[in-house]
Design a protein around this motif. Structure first.
Motif, PDB file in Angstrom:
ATOM      1  N   LEU A 420       0.592  -8.169  -1.753  1.00 29.91           N
ATOM      2  CA  LEU A 420       1.036  -8.718  -0.481  1.00 29.91           C
ATOM      3  C   LEU A 420       0.768  -7.714   0.622  1.00 29.91           C
ATOM      4  CD1 LEU A 420       3.896  -7.206   0.281  1.00 29.91           C
ATOM      5  CD2 LEU A 420       4.837  -8.805  -1.360  1.00 29.91           C
ATOM      6  N   CYS A 421       0.937  -8.182   1.868  1.00 28.42           N
ATOM      7  CA  CYS A 421       0.741  -7.331   3.044  1.00 28.42           C
ATOM      8  C   CYS A 421       2.070  -7.222   3.768  1.00 28.42           C
ATOM      9  CB  CYS A 421      -0.321  -7.927   3.955  1.00 28.42           C
ATOM     10  SG  CYS A 421      -0.596  -7.010   5.502  1.00 28.42           S
ATOM     11  N   HIS A 422       2.506  -6.003   4.004  1.00 27.77           N
ATOM     12  CA  HIS A 422       3.776  -5.781   4.695  1.00 27.77           C
ATOM     13  C   HIS A 422       3.581  -4.726   5.763  1.00 27.77           C
ATOM     14  CE1 HIS A 422       7.949  -5.247   5.603  1.00 27.77           C
ATOM     15  NE2 HIS A 422       7.917  -3.986   5.232  1.00 27.77           N
ATOM     16  N   GLN A 423       3.922  -5.111   7.007  1.00 27.09           N
ATOM     17  CA  GLN A 423       3.798  -4.219   8.155  1.00 27.09           C
ATOM     18  C   GLN A 423       2.392  -3.638   8.260  1.00 27.09           C
ATOM     19  OE1 GLN A 423       7.001  -1.349   8.153  1.00 27.09           O
ATOM     20  NE2 GLN A 423       8.575  -2.944   8.393  1.00 27.09           N
ATOM     21  N   GLY A 424       1.397  -4.478   7.959  1.00 25.72           N
ATOM     22  CA  GLY A 424       0.016  -4.079   8.115  1.00 25.72           C
ATOM     23  C   GLY A 424      -0.527  -3.208   7.009  1.00 25.72           C
ATOM     24  N   SER A 425       0.213  -3.062   5.911  1.00 30.05           N
ATOM     25  CA  SER A 425      -0.251  -2.261   4.765  1.00 30.05           C
ATOM     26  C   SER A 425      -0.221  -3.125   3.509  1.00 30.05           C
ATOM     27  CB  SER A 425       0.641  -1.027   4.557  1.00 30.05           C
ATOM     28  OG  SER A 425       0.552  -0.146   5.656  1.00 30.05           O
ATOM     29  N   CYS A 426      -1.238  -2.969   2.673  1.00 28.39           N
ATOM     30  CA  CYS A 426      -1.295  -3.707   1.425  1.00 28.39           C
ATOM     31  C   CYS A 426      -0.296  -3.130   0.429  1.00 28.39           C
ATOM     32  CB  CYS A 426      -2.703  -3.645   0.832  1.00 28.39           C
ATOM     33  SG  CYS A 426      -3.955  -4.463   1.858  1.00 28.39           S
ATOM     34  N   ALA A 427       0.338  -3.997  -0.358  1.00 34.48           N
ATOM     35  CA  ALA A 427       1.315  -3.573  -1.359  1.00 34.48           C
ATOM     36  C   ALA A 427       1.015  -4.275  -2.674  1.00 34.48           C
ATOM     37  CB  ALA A 427       2.734  -3.893  -0.904  1.00 34.48           C
ATOM     38  N   GLY A 428       1.175  -3.532  -3.794  1.00 38.14           N
ATOM     39  CA  GLY A 428       0.925  -4.096  -5.120  1.00 38.14           C
ATOM     40  C   GLY A 428       1.034  -3.006  -6.168  1.00 38.14           C
ATOM     41  N   PRO A 429       1.022  -3.362  -7.434  1.00 35.25           N
ATOM     42  CA  PRO A 429       1.221  -2.369  -8.502  1.00 35.25           C
ATOM     43  C   PRO A 429       0.245  -1.209  -8.444  1.00 35.25           C
ATOM     44  CG  PRO A 429       1.394  -4.597  -9.375  1.00 35.25           C
ATOM     45  CD  PRO A 429       0.919  -4.733  -7.968  1.00 35.25           C
ATOM     46  N   THR A 430      -1.041  -1.475  -8.354  1.00 28.53           N
ATOM     47  CA  THR A 430      -2.028  -0.403  -8.354  1.00 28.53           C
ATOM     48  C   THR A 430      -1.894   0.455  -7.104  1.00 28.53           C
ATOM     49  OG1 THR A 430      -3.548  -1.801  -9.605  1.00 28.53           O
ATOM     50  CG2 THR A 430      -4.487   0.120  -8.516  1.00 28.53           C
ATOM     51  N   ILE A 431      -1.709  -0.206  -5.961  1.00 29.66           N
ATOM     52  CA  ILE A 431      -1.558   0.517  -4.698  1.00 29.66           C
ATOM     53  C   ILE A 431      -0.310   1.373  -4.732  1.00 29.66           C
ATOM     54  CG2 ILE A 431      -1.241   0.236  -2.205  1.00 29.66           C
ATOM     55  CD1 ILE A 431      -2.758  -2.450  -2.507  1.00 29.66           C
ATOM     56  N   CYS A 432       0.760   0.818  -5.294  1.00 30.54           N
ATOM     57  CA  CYS A 432       2.029   1.542  -5.382  1.00 30.54           C
ATOM     58  C   CYS A 432       1.887   2.779  -6.255  1.00 30.54           C
ATOM     59  CB  CYS A 432       3.096   0.614  -5.947  1.00 30.54           C
ATOM     60  SG  CYS A 432       4.688   1.406  -6.245  1.00 30.54           S
TER      61      CYS A 432
END
Length: 519
Positions: A420-432
């Motif tokens: 998902l995208c939150h406050q203009g930043s991508c979020a997800g398991p790998t990104i996290c």
């Protein structure tokens, strides 16, 4: 020790993650704002050009206008020179003259099948002092009306206007204390005086051959509930004036021909948002004709600053590109967020052989009268901009939440698993997980080093890393290895730091902080 993606998911709450991350979590609600243009389209100025400086006698009760020559934006009527279309009496002198302007107009929205009629008439005794040109600047071939700016303000009895050179200047107000049957005027430069209210008109105006029955009495106020034009497109009609009772035009009868109704093709509402609010010029097309075309664009910025440009176009060409540079110049370089486009076709039948009668106090009445009969057809459409959203292609996008346009147009969030995208930043398991790894040598290095250098804290971390990612029981047992709250706090400090650093990227992740990161 290195913290892998299998960071602990809820150690015993009595020992670990007491209160979770020190935040109640982000608000994911996005509000889409829109800004609409301030006006619905161009309007006709019944008197042609505005009056500046000298007092002007108008039909009925005259109005003293002292100095501000700013023209009404979107006025399709030009009374300052010879016509390029329509009929024109020839052989008459082109010298000083009184001027009468009669305008029959219809305005229709692109998306509505009815017309709004308008009829106006005005007469001035001396065109040389009653039709001063507007102060404007030219940008990309279009006109932008100037607004006077008097630095430091003006004194009592003055207002900010323009001088003869279109420079901002403080202009004296006509401030004589006049009676109810008097009007203020300048008897000499800078000297205010009162004179009787005097009319300058052409008596009763009666129209023949028009779709609407029109009869106007001074001061020529037109009211109609009809949803139609006051003239027939291309049709011949006639106007008859009974003549002024006191001062004004003598009786006359003149014919005129209506302009063809304007029809955009494709219609204005088919202009895309990308064309309306993108970086390029705005294409406008219409069914060609043989009269005069004026295109008016009123623009609004996000902070509600408004500007208007007017552009002349070749009717026979059938198309015009409204220059983006002029639109932005009207807003002093601000981004356009609201737009109203109007296109007007007009025809002017000018007659130069009329005569006047009577006198006015302190005002010259020219014996020769010119009459302009103007028919105009206007089509307009208003475009709503993206407001607080971002225009990506032809769609308004919230780049703070869009997975396809996260943080900007065409910047998708791509990875395996939920994203998902939150406050203009991508979020997800790998990104996290990648963010968590980065914090070990970055922002959270001190907390990680402190745990690694403490054998008991390091043992908890090793235990958690040895558990399977989905083995919650194993991880809970790791938290029970140590009963010393200080060691649990030391271990939790790493998680608090990582959670604060990666909050926007870990809304969906293989580890969690209460209220923030959810598996």
């Amino acid at each position: 020790m290195t913290r892998r993606s299998s960071l602990p998911v809820h150690l015993p709450l009595s020992l670990v993650l007491l209160g979770g991350c020190k935040d109640d979590g982000p608000d994911l609600t996005a509000t889409a704002g829109t800004v609409t243009a301030a006006s619905a389209g161009p309007t006709s100025n019944p008197s042609g050009n505005p009056t500046a400086g000298e007092p002007t006698e108008t039909a009925g009760e005259p109005t003293e206008t002292a100095g501000d020559p700013t023209e009404t934006a979107g006025d399709p009527t030009d009374t300052g020179g010879p016509p390029t279309t329509g009929s024109d009496d020839t052989g008459e002198p082109a010298g000083p003259h009184a001027l009468g302007v009669i305008v029959l107009g219809e305005t229709h929205l692109t998306t509505v099948g009815t017309a709004s009629p308008s009829v106006s008439a005005s007469f001035i005794p001396d065109a040389d002092t009653g039709a001063t040109a507007a102060c404007s600047k030219t940008v990309a071939g279009c006109q932008i009306a100037l607004v006077p700016e008097c630095i430091g303000g003006c004194g009592a009895g003055e207002y900010c206007g323009f001088d003869d050179a279109c420079q901002s200047a403080c202009v004296p107000l006509c401030d004589a204390d006049c009676g109810v049957d008097e009007v203020c005027y300048f008897s000499s430069p800078g000297v205010s005086a009162c004179k009787p209210i005097e009319s300058f008109d052409a008596g009763v105006l009666t129209f023949f051959g028009t779709p609407l029955a029109i009869t106007l009495f001074p001061p020529y106020v037109f009211m109609s509930d009809a949803d139609s034009a006051p003239f027939a497109p291309g049709g011949a009609a006639k106007i008859q004036a009974s003549g002024a009772t006191n001062a004004g035009f003598e009786a006359f009868e003149r014919e005129f021909t209506g302009t063809e109704f304007i029809q955009t093709n494709p219609t204005l509402d088919k202009i895309s948002l990308a064309d309306a609010f993108g970086p390029g010029d705005i294409p406008v097309s219409w069914i060609p004709g043989n009269d005069e075309i004026t295109i008016t664009a009123t623009v609004t910025s996000e902070d509600f600053k408004t500007g208007t440009i007017t552009c002349e176009a070749n009717d026979a060409a059938g198309n015009f590109a409204v220059p983006r540079g002029a639109l932005e110049a009207a807003l002093d370089g601000a981004t356009v967020s609201g737009l109203t486009l109007g296109i007007t076709r007009q025809r002017t039948d000018r007659h130069k052989d009329l005569t006047t009668t009577g006198t006015l106090t302190g005002q010259t009445v020219q014996p020769v009268g010119w009459l302009e009969i103007v028919t105009s057809s206007t089509e307009s459409h208003t475009f709503e901009g993206c407001g607080s959203l971002t225009l990506c292609g032809d769609t308004c996008i919230d780049t703070q939440t869009s997975v396809e346009h996260c943080g900007g147009c065409d910047e998708p969030c791509v990875e395996n698993g939920p994203t998902l995208c939150h406050q203009g930043s991508c979020a997800g398991p790998t990104i996290c997980a990648a963010c968590a790894e980065e914090t070990e040598a970055g922002r959270c290095k001190a907390e990680n080093d402190a745990c690694a250098q403490n054998p008991e804290c390091a043992a908890i971390e090793q235990c958690v890393n040895d558990c399977a990612d989905d083995d919650m029981s194993c991880k809970l047992e790791c938290g029970e290895m140590v009963q010393n709250p200080a060691i649990i706090t030391l271990y939790n400090d790493q998680l608090y730091c990582a959670c604060a650093s990666c909050m926007n990227k870990c809304l969906v992740c293989p580890w969690a902080c209460d209220g923030i990161c959810v598996l």
